[in-house]
Design a protein around this motif. Structure first.
Motif, mmCIF file in Angstrom:
data_model
loop_
_atom_site.group_PDB
_atom_site.id
_atom_site.type_symbol
_atom_site.label_atom_id
_atom_site.label_comp_id
_atom_site.label_asym_id
_atom_site.label_seq_id
_atom_site.Cartn_x
_atom_site.Cartn_y
_atom_site.Cartn_z
ATOM 1 N N ALA A 736 0.829 -1.203 0.000
ATOM 2 C CA ALA A 736 0.000 0.000 0.000
ATOM 3 C C ALA A 736 0.867 1.258 0.000
ATOM 4 N N GLU A 737 1.959 1.239 0.760
ATOM 5 C CA GLU A 737 2.863 2.387 0.787
ATOM 6 C C GLU A 737 3.513 2.602 -0.573
ATOM 7 N N VAL A 738 3.913 1.533 -1.201
ATOM 8 C CA VAL A 738 4.530 1.646 -2.517
ATOM 9 C C VAL A 738 3.516 2.167 -3.534
ATOM 10 N N ALA A 739 2.295 1.666 -3.465
ATOM 11 C CA ALA A 739 1.261 2.086 -4.411
ATOM 12 C C ALA A 739 0.942 3.568 -4.282
ATOM 13 N N ALA A 740 1.157 4.128 -3.105
ATOM 14 C CA ALA A 740 0.832 5.541 -2.870
ATOM 15 C C ALA A 740 1.926 6.497 -3.339
ATOM 16 N N LEU A 741 3.060 5.978 -3.759
ATOM 17 C CA LEU A 741 4.179 6.832 -4.157
ATOM 18 C C LEU A 741 3.889 7.527 -5.479
ATOM 19 N N ASP A 742 4.397 8.743 -5.622
ATOM 20 C CA ASP A 742 4.325 9.387 -6.927
ATOM 21 C C ASP A 742 5.393 8.783 -7.841
#
Length: 812
Positions: A736-742
């Motif tokens: 989820a953290e990776v998916a939220a990255l620009d």
């Protein structure tokens, strides 16, 4: 009549490192800071070997060698070859014939049984019609067969510095003991990529006597750049031998375009651009930056292009113009490993020789603009590869090991680092510097960031309790790694013996001094090389106390004098003439000047909440005091002195601008004792990693302050935009953290696991919210890549926070 024969010629074009496991890291060495000491070195792991190809040829037969390949663990290696034409081989040395012209990529894979590293060399086979009997007997056989430079895989570019560590250890109450509090600094830099190399630059070697550029036309004397084309015998009368004449620069359009004002399409005027003086003496007994153009590295410009593309896509024209302006500012070239000497074309990194050749091209271009009259051209090279570098800082200690890490942190093969430094590093650099084609360049060699300052502040007790040179540091150094700096200081078995050294007043100075003296001595024999030494920064060696003879600054001056004086083998004062001066703030954030902060000695107590009794509140006050001590004698500062007319200083201004709304300017108000009015907004002077709110400073220029004739230059030692160190543990990020990255941070995340960064370590100094020096670090609020990786968001911050504003200067 000339007879012609069909033949095949070979050129070696380039090398590319693949899957390299190596240490490019930023320094994490807080050496003896007030909170405790250096970061722990990395635990022992198996390291990948480093593949290196060299080659020679006889027509279409190529003799390959992997003898330059290494493995720091000492493992037995296997060697596999793919010649690029469907043929394969194995072994440390192989030969292969190519049957037709074309380009082939030869690949070497070296394995230790569990890890491997590959590197490639492009082989160019050409049909060659070479002269068989050209008018006479001058047998200048022009075998331009691409005896191209080889040797390197792992063109690492730790490019770093770890500049700063123990900022003072005199914790008294101002009653004669200096009251500093160990504000370690560690302005790490490690600007590198370690991405394998072997440059294979070829350029033919013209084993005959020809002087010109031949190119198959047999016009006589071809001294070099034949590029493997003229395999005949030339046999003409050929204008003499001319073997010592430099060959013309090889073509490098990027090197020329970056200094051609007609190719600049930015809106910020280049009024601050350095202008050389046509007709000025190409060499000097004084400031090597004066009257000179400065070399602009196309490699640095190309790194910034990635940020320019992002900004132009966003439509931000103002920011795009700022980037274009910054691309026209010179910065130093880092030689931080043996492999970087050979360069890394795949990563856009030129070899040392290619950089110097590019500088020649720029010098010739400027001469063409000035009616054919040359002006001096200054190139700054950082020499950064001492054995046991940075006292076991686990990200920037380098790859040459002499004394070895403490026993609880075994690493690599010990005992050969000094020999490698002497023969394979300094020896190779000296060989290149001495080439006649570079005699018109001014080469500034800045020696070993962080090295000897560590010996001043971070030594006392050895790792096993044995005493070191207590006279260097009277206070016990509390090093978390057990005193690794002391192991280096206590190693006095290398280098030349120095007459007059070894007494209580003039103790032996250890392994670092041996390496530094070697470099000083070798460079002193080259007329166009100007040597400077790293001197830390104001927040490291700036502590001084009029009532004490053992402050950081006085000890530093005394033992730097002894080190340099002993470079010629005897302590008689004459050795001081072998260096030009010192470089401060390399890769650092300390401002040139604090406009509203007093540097008066008597105001130290009132400013102790941030400056901790250190009167050197900025770089100018630091070099002022250093100059005073270096040019005088005394029991506390040594019995030799530099000539005040021949001593110079460089200040790194790449990241110390600290621009912000309402920022005070020099002369805008009186200097006082309210530390909240400082422009340096770090929570602590010891914070060094990807510091938030920093900005680009003064652009490089020679002799910027007429009131300080000893200030030779402002210069960008570390290019703005290269990360100081990774800021996150990529192994612990959730999906989820990776998916939220620009997109930009995602690119940084994906790069974190690249094998090229193997061996790098996460330092808490680089992590948002971590506590160091009893304060919370304030770093750029974004994912930062490994040290040396391109950090787009930091680059943009530095440009937007530039002070002076881009295109302006406080030192016109």
């Amino acid at each position: 009549m000339t007879n012609r024969r069909r033949d095949l010629a070979v050129a070696f074009m380039m090398m590319v490192g693949v899957g390299c496991s190596q240490d490019n890291g930023n320094s994490s060495n807080d050496n003896n800071s007030s909170s405790g000491g250096t970061s722990d070195p990395a635990p022992a792991v198996n390291h990948a070997p480093e593949a290196a190809i060299s080659a020679s040829s006889n027509n279409s037969l190529v003799n390959f060698s992997a003898a330059g390949s290494t493995d720091i663990d000492g493992d037995q290696l296997t060697y596999s070859w793919d010649f690029g034409d469907g043929s394969f081989g194995s072994g440390i040395a192989v030969s292969h014939s190519y049957n037709s012209s074309g380009q082939y990529t030869a690949k070497l894979t070296v394995s230790d049984g569990s890890l491997s590293h590959s590197t490639t060399m492009m082989i160019v086979i050409t049909e060659n019609n070479s002269g068989g009997g050209d008018n006479g007997s001058g047998g200048g056989s022009d075998n331009g067969s691409g005896n191209g430079s080889d040797n390197g895989s792992d063109n690492g570019s730790d490019n770093g510095s770890d500049n700063g560590s123990d900022n003072g250890s005199d914790n008294g109450s101002d009653n004669g003991s200096d009251n500093g509090s160990d504000n370690g600094s560690d302005n790490g830099s490690d600007n590198g990529s370690d991405n394998g190399s072997d440059n294979g630059s070829d350029n033919g070697s013209d084993n005959g006597s020809d002087n010109g550029s031949d190119n198959g036309s047999d016009n006589g004397s071809d001294n070099g750049s034949d590029n493997g084309s003229d395999n005949g015998s030339d046999n003409g009368s050929d204008n003499g031998s001319g073997t010592d004449e430099p060959s013309p620069p090889t073509e490098d359009s990027e090197a020329e375009d970056i200094v051609d004002d007609s190719t600049y399409d930015g809106s910020i005027p280049l009024e601050q651009e350095v202008e050389g003086t046509a007709g000025a003496s190409l060499q000097t007994d004084g400031n090597p930056f004066s009257d000179a153009y400065f070399y602009l590295s196309p490699d640095i410009k190309n790194m910034m292009d990635s940020s320019l593309a992002i900004v132009e896509k966003s439509g931000d024209v103002t920011l795009a113009n700022k980037i274009k302006y910054v691309q026209r500012q010179p910065s130093a070239i880092w030689m931080d490993s043996i492999q970087t000497i050979s360069g890394d074309p795949a990563a856009g990194r030129r070899s040392l020789e290619e950089h110097l050749n590019a500088a020649r091209i720029q010098q010739e271009f400027h001469a063409e603009q000035n009616g054919g009259v040359k002006a001096p051209m200054t190139v700054v090279i950082i020499i950064y590869n001492l054995p046991d570098r940075d006292c076991a800082a686990y990200a920037s200690n380098g790859k040459l090991i002499q004394v070895g890490k403490p026993s609880e942190y075994p690493y690599g093969a010990n005992g050969i680092g000094f020999d490698q430094y002497r023969d394979d590093y300094i020896g190779k650099i000296v060989e290149i510097f001495k080439k006649p084609e570079f005699k018109d360049l001014r080469i500034v060699a800045m020696l070993e960031p962080d090295s000897f300052p560590n010996m001043i502040t971070n030594t006392n007790e050895g790792a096993n309790g044995e005493p070191a040179n207590s006279s260097l540091n009277p206070e016990r150094a509390s090093l978390a790694n057990g005193g690794y700096c002391d192991r280096i200081l206590s190693d006095i078995s290398h280098g030349e013996m120095v007459q007059g050294e070894g007494t209580n007043d003039k103790p032996n100075l250890g392994l670092y001094a041996a390496g530094l003296r070697l470099a000083i001595r070798e460079f002193a024999d080259i007329p166009n090389v100007y040597t400077y030494m790293d001197i830390g920064h104001a927040g490291w060696l700036g502590w001084d106390n009029n009532e004490s003879s053992t402050t950081n600054m006085k000890r530093g001056v005394k033992y730097f004098k002894q080190l340099v004086d002993g470079a010629d083998g005897v302590l008689d004062g004459k050795g001081l003439e072998m260096v030009r001066g010192f470089a401060s703030n390399t890769s650092g954030y300390t401002p040139v000047e604090e406009p509203l902060i007093s540097n008066s000695y008597n105001d130290r107590q009132a400013l102790q909440d941030f400056y901790q009794w250190n009167p050197a509140v900025d770089e100018l006050s630091y070099i002022d005091r250093l100059k005073d001590y270096f040019t005088k004698t005394g029991d506390a500062i040594g019995d030799s002195a530099f000539d005040p007319n021949k001593l110079g200083f460089i200040i790194d201004t790449a990241r110390n601008g600290w621009g912000a709304p309402g920022r005070p300017t020099p002369g805008a108000g009186s200097k006082g004792t309210d530390s909240s009015k400082r422009v340096d907004k770090r929570p602590h002077r010891g914070h060094w990693c990807n510091v938030n709110n920093a900005g680009v400073g003064e652009v490089p220029k020679a002799a910027p302050d007429p009131s300080r004739p000893y200030l030779d230059a402002f210069f960008w030692m570390k290019p703005p935009g290269e990360s100081d160190g990774i800021s996150f543990d990529y192994t612990k990020m959730s999906a989820a953290e990776v998916a939220a990255l620009d997109d930009i941070d995602r690119t940084v995340y994906e790069s974190a696991s690249d094998p090229v960064y193997a061996g790098k370590s996460l330092d808490t100094m680089c992590m948002p919210g971590e506590s160091r020096e009893n304060t919370t670090v304030d770093v750029v609020p974004a994912l930062a890549p490994h040290a040396g990786g391109w950090f787009h968001k930091q680059f943009i911050m530095l440009i937007n926070n530039a002070y002076p504003p881009l295109g302006e200067s406080d030192y016109d």
